[in-house]
Write a protein that holds these residues in place. Structure first.
Motif, PDB file in Angstrom:
ATOM      1  N   VAL A 201       0.836  -1.206   0.000  1.00 38.31           N
ATOM      2  CA  VAL A 201       0.000   0.000   0.000  1.00 38.31           C
ATOM      3  C   VAL A 201       0.866   1.249   0.000  1.00 38.31           C
ATOM      4  CG1 VAL A 201      -1.702   1.315   1.325  1.00 38.31           C
ATOM      5  CG2 VAL A 201      -1.955  -1.160   1.087  1.00 38.31           C
ATOM      6  N   ALA A 202       1.952   1.243   0.792  1.00 34.94           N
ATOM      7  CA  ALA A 202       2.826   2.413   0.865  1.00 34.94           C
ATOM      8  C   ALA A 202       3.500   2.678  -0.485  1.00 34.94           C
ATOM      9  CB  ALA A 202       3.888   2.203   1.954  1.00 34.94           C
ATOM     10  N   ILE A 203       3.976   1.627  -1.124  1.00 34.49           N
ATOM     11  CA  ILE A 203       4.623   1.788  -2.435  1.00 34.49           C
ATOM     12  C   ILE A 203       3.611   2.298  -3.456  1.00 34.49           C
ATOM     13  CG2 ILE A 203       5.719   0.541  -4.340  1.00 34.49           C
ATOM     14  CD1 ILE A 203       6.995  -1.285  -2.209  1.00 34.49           C
ATOM     15  N   ALA A 204       2.380   1.743  -3.424  1.00 36.58           N
ATOM     16  CA  ALA A 204       1.341   2.194  -4.358  1.00 36.58           C
ATOM     17  C   ALA A 204       1.015   3.667  -4.152  1.00 36.58           C
ATOM     18  CB  ALA A 204       0.087   1.343  -4.183  1.00 36.58           C
ATOM     19  N   TYR A 205       1.002   4.104  -2.889  1.00 34.70           N
ATOM     20  CA  TYR A 205       0.704   5.515  -2.604  1.00 34.70           C
ATOM     21  C   TYR A 205       1.789   6.426  -3.169  1.00 34.70           C
ATOM     22  CZ  TYR A 205      -0.075   9.829  -0.013  1.00 34.70           C
ATOM     23  OH  TYR A 205      -0.266  11.144   0.322  1.00 34.70           O
ATOM     24  N   PHE A 206       3.038   6.060  -2.969  1.00 34.26           N
ATOM     25  CA  PHE A 206       4.128   6.916  -3.433  1.00 34.26           C
ATOM     26  C   PHE A 206       4.286   6.874  -4.959  1.00 34.26           C
ATOM     27  CE2 PHE A 206       5.628   6.367   1.021  1.00 34.26           C
ATOM     28  CZ  PHE A 206       5.702   7.711   1.350  1.00 34.26           C
ATOM     29  N   LEU A 207       3.804   5.817  -5.590  1.00 32.59           N
ATOM     30  CA  LEU A 207       3.908   5.696  -7.048  1.00 32.59           C
ATOM     31  C   LEU A 207       2.589   6.002  -7.747  1.00 32.59           C
ATOM     32  CD1 LEU A 207       6.056   2.434  -7.385  1.00 32.59           C
ATOM     33  CD2 LEU A 207       6.828   4.817  -7.524  1.00 32.59           C
ATOM     34  N   LYS A 208       1.663   6.667  -7.057  1.00 32.35           N
ATOM     35  CA  LYS A 208       0.329   6.870  -7.630  1.00 32.35           C
ATOM     36  C   LYS A 208       0.363   7.711  -8.904  1.00 32.35           C
ATOM     37  CE  LYS A 208      -0.680  10.752  -4.501  1.00 32.35           C
ATOM     38  NZ  LYS A 208      -1.593  11.238  -3.441  1.00 32.35           N
ATOM     39  N   SER A 209       1.320   8.634  -9.032  1.00 31.48           N
ATOM     40  CA  SER A 209       1.388   9.447 -10.240  1.00 31.48           C
ATOM     41  C   SER A 209       1.729   8.614 -11.468  1.00 31.48           C
ATOM     42  CB  SER A 209       2.429  10.561 -10.071  1.00 31.48           C
ATOM     43  OG  SER A 209       3.715  10.013  -9.832  1.00 31.48           O
ATOM     44  N   VAL A 210       2.335   7.449 -11.248  1.00 32.26           N
ATOM     45  CA  VAL A 210       2.631   6.531 -12.356  1.00 32.26           C
ATOM     46  C   VAL A 210       1.540   5.475 -12.491  1.00 32.26           C
ATOM     47  CG1 VAL A 210       4.269   4.822 -13.224  1.00 32.26           C
ATOM     48  CG2 VAL A 210       5.111   6.894 -12.096  1.00 32.26           C
ATOM     49  N   LEU A 211       1.049   4.963 -11.373  1.00 31.94           N
ATOM     50  CA  LEU A 211       0.098   3.857 -11.398  1.00 31.94           C
ATOM     51  C   LEU A 211      -1.268   4.269 -11.929  1.00 31.94           C
ATOM     52  CD1 LEU A 211       0.900   2.073  -8.001  1.00 31.94           C
ATOM     53  CD2 LEU A 211       1.541   1.362 -10.302  1.00 31.94           C
TER      54      LEU A 211
END
Length: 376
Positions: free
Chosen positions: A22-32
């Motif tokens: 979840v933490a990685i997804a949050y920090f990469l949200k501009s790409v995901l």
């Protein structure tokens, strides 16, 4: 012999992995977020791309033409909305004057009824508004703050979509090689399930939006509201944003009716009609058109919407339901994750009827006398 770890350690490891994911997804949200939108659009465009390939076009050309068609359709829809907003904005001064007259009437009524002076009225409204909207404002800011980043990355969505279409067999080969715990046929069946569920859901949603746009517009035309097609279509598009979209979709034409019509009853009529349409959509239109194509537990759907909004903002609200549907299908692949797929899915009728507890005991071959201590 394989070492067995205590269940508490296994549970802690799973929770740590979930937290890190979840933490990685949050920090990469501009790409995901652009990637997820591109994946959804690619699934919608696959039939067109496949048709173009069947008539002997190279895959690259078929993928480019499909992306161009989608871009033209979305650009046309965006142009329609922006053009109508500009046209309505030309009457902005008259609308503002009408709102000023309405405010004066409300102020006069409050003064005569409650004895509030103009300055006191403004102060009270300001104070109550600041207190009641402070929390809401923070939430909306967090939800919509990512919209700007999503739009900034929007130019990449057509490019991502092209590669999803062009490299689709390459990605399938990668998944077959990467997922060692399942056979190639099982991986392909899962991919096909994801494709059919997402495409059926999206096509059904487009049909629902079209019906809602027509119903909204008919009601507004009967009431004589200007720009009925614009407001009806806008409200239908906004159902993509659950809960918030419905409120905005009915509030905007109601305010416009309040400012342009000669009676406040028109605004109430707009809200009332939109609520009727919303009732029909939730209880008859969507269940019969979209039906059980996604089959998500309503509680899980609500939680996924909240988490999607918190993690990815506006894009997360739109993508939450199809992404959870994908997770449900993926969880069905292995025995270890099947219970989570069961939890995400919609409960069967046997779980909701009287006597369901007894059927549960029979299903799992439990002794009711031994299980009395845990019955609820």
């Amino acid at each position: 012999m394989e070492k067995q770890y205590p269940s508490s350690i296994i549970l802690a490891a799973k929770l740590i992995v979930l937290f890190l994911t979840v933490a990685i997804a949050y920090f990469l949200k501009s790409v995901l977020v652009p990637l997820m939108f591109a994946l959804v659009i690619a699934i919608m465009l696959f039939p067109l791309c496949n048709f173009l390939e069947r008539i002997k076009l190279p895959r690259a050309a078929a993928s480019i033409i499909s992306v161009i068609v989608a871009t033209l359709v979305l650009s046309g829809l965006l142009y329609f909305i922006v053009h109508q907003v500009i046209v309505i904005g030309k009457d902005g001064q008259d609308i503002a004057n009408n709102f000023g007259d309405i405010y004066d009437k409300i102020q006069s009524w409050l003064e005569s009824t409650f004895g509030l002076q103009p300055g006191e009225l403004i102060q009270r409204i300001r104070k109550e508004g600041q207190e009641s909207l402070s929390g809401v404002g923070k939430y909306l800011t967090s939800v919509f703050s990512s919209a700007g980043g999503t739009l900034a990355n929007g130019v990449l969505v057509p490019l991502y979509t092209f590669f999803f279409l062009y490299y689709r067999d390459f990605f399938k080969d990668f998944l077959i090689q990467a997922i060692k715990g399942a056979s190639a046929s099982k991986v392909m069946n899962t991919i096909n399930k994801i494709y059919h569920v997402i495409q059926s859901y999206l096509l059904g949603l487009v049909m629902v939006m079209g019906i809602i746009a027509v119903l909204n517009t008919v009601g507004l035309l009967v009431m004589g509201l200007e720009y009925a097609w614009f407001f009806g279509t806008l409200a239908a598009i906004l159902i993509l944003i659950p809960y918030i979209g419905v409120a905005i979709g009915s509030l905007v034409p109601a305010l416009f009716a309040l400012a342009t019509m000669d009676s406040p009853w028109y605004a109430l009529g707009v809200i009332g009609w939109f609520q009727v349409v919303q009732f029909l959509e939730g209880n008859f239109i969507t269940p019969n058109i979209v039906g059980g194509k996604v089959s998500l537990n309503p509680l899980v759907a609500i939680i996924s919407l909240l988490l999607g909004g918190m993690l990815f903002g506006l894009g997360g609200l739109i993508l939450a339901i199809p992404m959870v549907a994908v997770m449900k299908i993926i969880f069905e692949m292995t025995d270890a994750t099947k219970p989570f797929s069961f939890l995400i899915g919609e409960p069967a009728n046997d779980h909701l009827k009287r006597g369901s507890y007894g059927k549960l005991l029979d299903k799992h071959h439990l002794n009711e006398e031994e299980d009395d201590s845990s019955s609820i």
